[in-house]
Write an enzyme that holds these catalytic residues in place. Structure first.
Site, PDB file in Angstrom:
ATOM      1  N   GLN A 198     -13.014   1.142   0.614  1.00  0.00           N
ATOM      2  CA  GLN A 198     -13.381   2.258  -0.320  1.00  0.00           C
ATOM      3  C   GLN A 198     -14.020   1.687  -1.635  1.00  0.00           C
ATOM      4  OE1 GLN A 198      -9.530   4.145  -0.576  1.00  0.00           O
ATOM      5  NE2 GLN A 198      -9.318   3.926   1.534  1.00  0.00           N
ATOM      6  N   SER A 217       0.694  -1.237  -0.030  1.00  0.00           N
ATOM      7  CA  SER A 217       0.044  -0.006   0.085  1.00  0.00           C
ATOM      8  C   SER A 217       0.979   1.294  -0.214  1.00  0.00           C
ATOM      9  CB  SER A 217      -0.950  -0.126   1.116  1.00  0.00           C
ATOM     10  OG  SER A 217      -1.900  -1.032   1.081  1.00  0.00           O
ATOM     11  N   HIS A 237      -6.697  -2.194   9.447  1.00  0.00           N
ATOM     12  CA  HIS A 237      -5.986  -3.525   9.207  1.00  0.00           C
ATOM     13  C   HIS A 237      -6.150  -4.515  10.456  1.00  0.00           C
ATOM     14  CE1 HIS A 237      -3.896  -2.777   5.306  1.00  0.00           C
ATOM     15  NE2 HIS A 237      -4.082  -1.397   5.923  1.00  0.00           N
ATOM     16  N   GLY A 286      -3.109   3.732  -3.469  1.00  0.00           N
ATOM     17  CA  GLY A 286      -3.551   4.811  -4.283  1.00  0.00           C
ATOM     18  C   GLY A 286      -5.229   5.158  -3.976  1.00  0.00           C
ATOM     19  N   TYR A 314      -6.830   7.997   1.505  1.00  0.00           N
ATOM     20  CA  TYR A 314      -8.164   8.348   1.184  1.00  0.00           C
ATOM     21  C   TYR A 314      -9.225   7.753   2.192  1.00  0.00           C
ATOM     22  CZ  TYR A 314      -6.195   9.578  -3.514  1.00  0.00           C
ATOM     23  OH  TYR A 314      -5.471  10.339  -4.387  1.00  0.00           O
ATOM     24  N   CYS A 359      -9.562  -1.946   4.021  1.00  0.00           N
ATOM     25  CA  CYS A 359      -8.643  -0.572   3.579  1.00  0.00           C
ATOM     26  C   CYS A 359      -9.253  -0.140   2.057  1.00  0.00           C
ATOM     27  CB  CYS A 359      -7.272  -0.974   3.631  1.00  0.00           C
ATOM     28  SG  CYS A 359      -6.147   0.616   3.590  1.00  0.00           S
ATOM     29  N   GLU A 382      -5.540  -7.497  10.399  1.00  0.00           N
ATOM     30  CA  GLU A 382      -4.521  -8.412  10.300  1.00  0.00           C
ATOM     31  C   GLU A 382      -3.215  -7.881  11.149  1.00  0.00           C
ATOM     32  OE1 GLU A 382      -3.287  -5.713   7.148  1.00  0.00           O
ATOM     33  OE2 GLU A 382      -5.146  -6.655   8.004  1.00  0.00           O
TER      34      GLU A 382
END
Length: 366
Positions: A253, A46, A334, A224, A294, A249, A336
């Site tokens: 979105q 990421s 997250h 992104g 974002y 994550c 995890e």
């Protein structure tokens, strides 16, 4: 020690000591507030195209080991630290941070005021930056012109996603994991629960996924802007309501966009292992690991078939969604962890339970 310059697009610059690769590079300068976990952070897909500023002053003190990678090949553009430990002290350590950065061709800079840089990013927002070797003959104006002329990539997911499907076998639930830049720890959590996981590229169609007859679909994290991945939005619309779905994550979105909500770019993002998140139904607060630039627009969720399930206590942004009619839920953080607390690891168990309930419902209705 060789010198290196970190030049920002507003003209601000820092001179420090070179670590890692000698190459010149350009990326988006962000900061991470985690006190540990630099190896997982640097190898998290990421962070594609970004230079990571570590706010903790000493980085590299326990070295690099074979177990804590989130991907095989890091995609960060640079590493920025106050002090890079020259010697590592840990029984698992196999190489130093500097040796690792050189091996992976990642440039870095140490010995600069990372506190000042972080405060700048918090005030001005994320900025483009350039790392380059520095001498008395360095032409900063030329470097600045070059930096300002470069446009950062928008096809980031395509760069980090798997190019072909692959299987991580198990004897339990059959899960299709859509790879937008998946962290290795997500796959580990599914394997711990004996899931038979088929990892597929980001542009896999709904029809292809349905043909695999999975018990559930997981939408992974990734880098992104989610609006740069229109293929995934269409895919989500084709599978939700048919198969249980869990998104993390970027997957969160994309789920929001697929259901009529909107997303926006945060000023400086959430990146660290200490973000408090509140579950609205129970009032429970967990500390979470996060890495995203974002977020979902809370106002845009109204009028959709989604409900907000979690919020970030620092700024009130949306941290969780659930579909009102389908077995589908997502989180911005997250579960995890790695690096970070594992307070919310139970969400993987909920995913298993959701697949069980959906299967029982289908058998009852058959």
């Amino acid at each position: 020690m060789e010198k290196r310059i970190l030049l920002l697009e507003d003209g601000t610059y820092f001179i420090g000591e070179a670590i890692g690769s000698e190459k010149e590079t350009i990326g988006e300068v962000v900061f991470n507030t985690g006190m540990t976990g630099y190896q997982e952070t640097i190898t998290d897909p990421s962070y594609y195209g970004q230079m990571i500023t570590f706010t903790y002053p000493l980085v590299g003190n326990y070295g690099i080991n074979r177990d804590d990678f989130e991907s095989i090949q890091p995609v960060v553009k640079g590493v920025i630290v106050r002090e890079a430990a020259e010697f590592a002290s840990n029984w698992r350590e196999q190489m130093t941070l500097n040796e690792f950065l050189k091996e992976k061709d990642i440039p870095g800079i140490s010995g600069i005021d990372t506190r000042k840089l972080t405060k700048m990013i918090r005030k001005e927002g994320t900025l483009k930056g350039l790392l380059a070797p520095y001498t008395s003959e360095t032409d900063q104006e030329k470097l600045l012109h070059h930096l300002r002329s470069v446009r950062l990539k928008t096809d980031q997911v395509a760069e980090v996603s798997s190019s072909k499907p692959f299987i991580s076998p198990g004897e339990g639930k059959r899960v299709v994991l859509v790879d937008f830049g998946v962290k290795g720890s997500i796959l580990k959590e599914l394997n711990k629960r004996n899931c038979h996981v088929t990892v597929v590229p980001y542009n896999t169609s709904a029809a292809e996924i349905l043909s695999m007859h999975p018990d559930g679909v997981m939408l992974s994290n990734g880098p992104g802007d989610p609006k740069d991945v229109p293929e995934a939005i269409e895919m989500i619309r084709g599978i939700q309501g048919v198969i249980p779905l869990f998104g993390i994550c970027l997957g969160h979105q994309l789920f929001a966009l697929a259901n009529g909500a909107d997303t926006f770019k945060l000023k400086f993002g959430h990146r660290g292992a200490n973000h408090p998140v509140k579950e609205l139904a129970s009032g429970r607060v967990d500390f979470t690991a996060q890495n995203h630039g974002y977020a979902v627009d809370a106002d845009s969720v109204s009028g959709t078939d989604m409900v907000v399930t979690h919020i970030e206590l620092n700024d009130g942004t949306v941290e969780g969604l659930a579909h009102a009619n389908y077995p589908a839920y997502t989180v911005q953080y997250h579960p995890e962890a790695n690096p970070g607390p594992d307070d919310v690891n139970y969400l993987f168990d909920q995913f298993i339970e959701m697949m069980d309930l959906e299967r029982e419902g289908r058998m009852t209705n058959a």
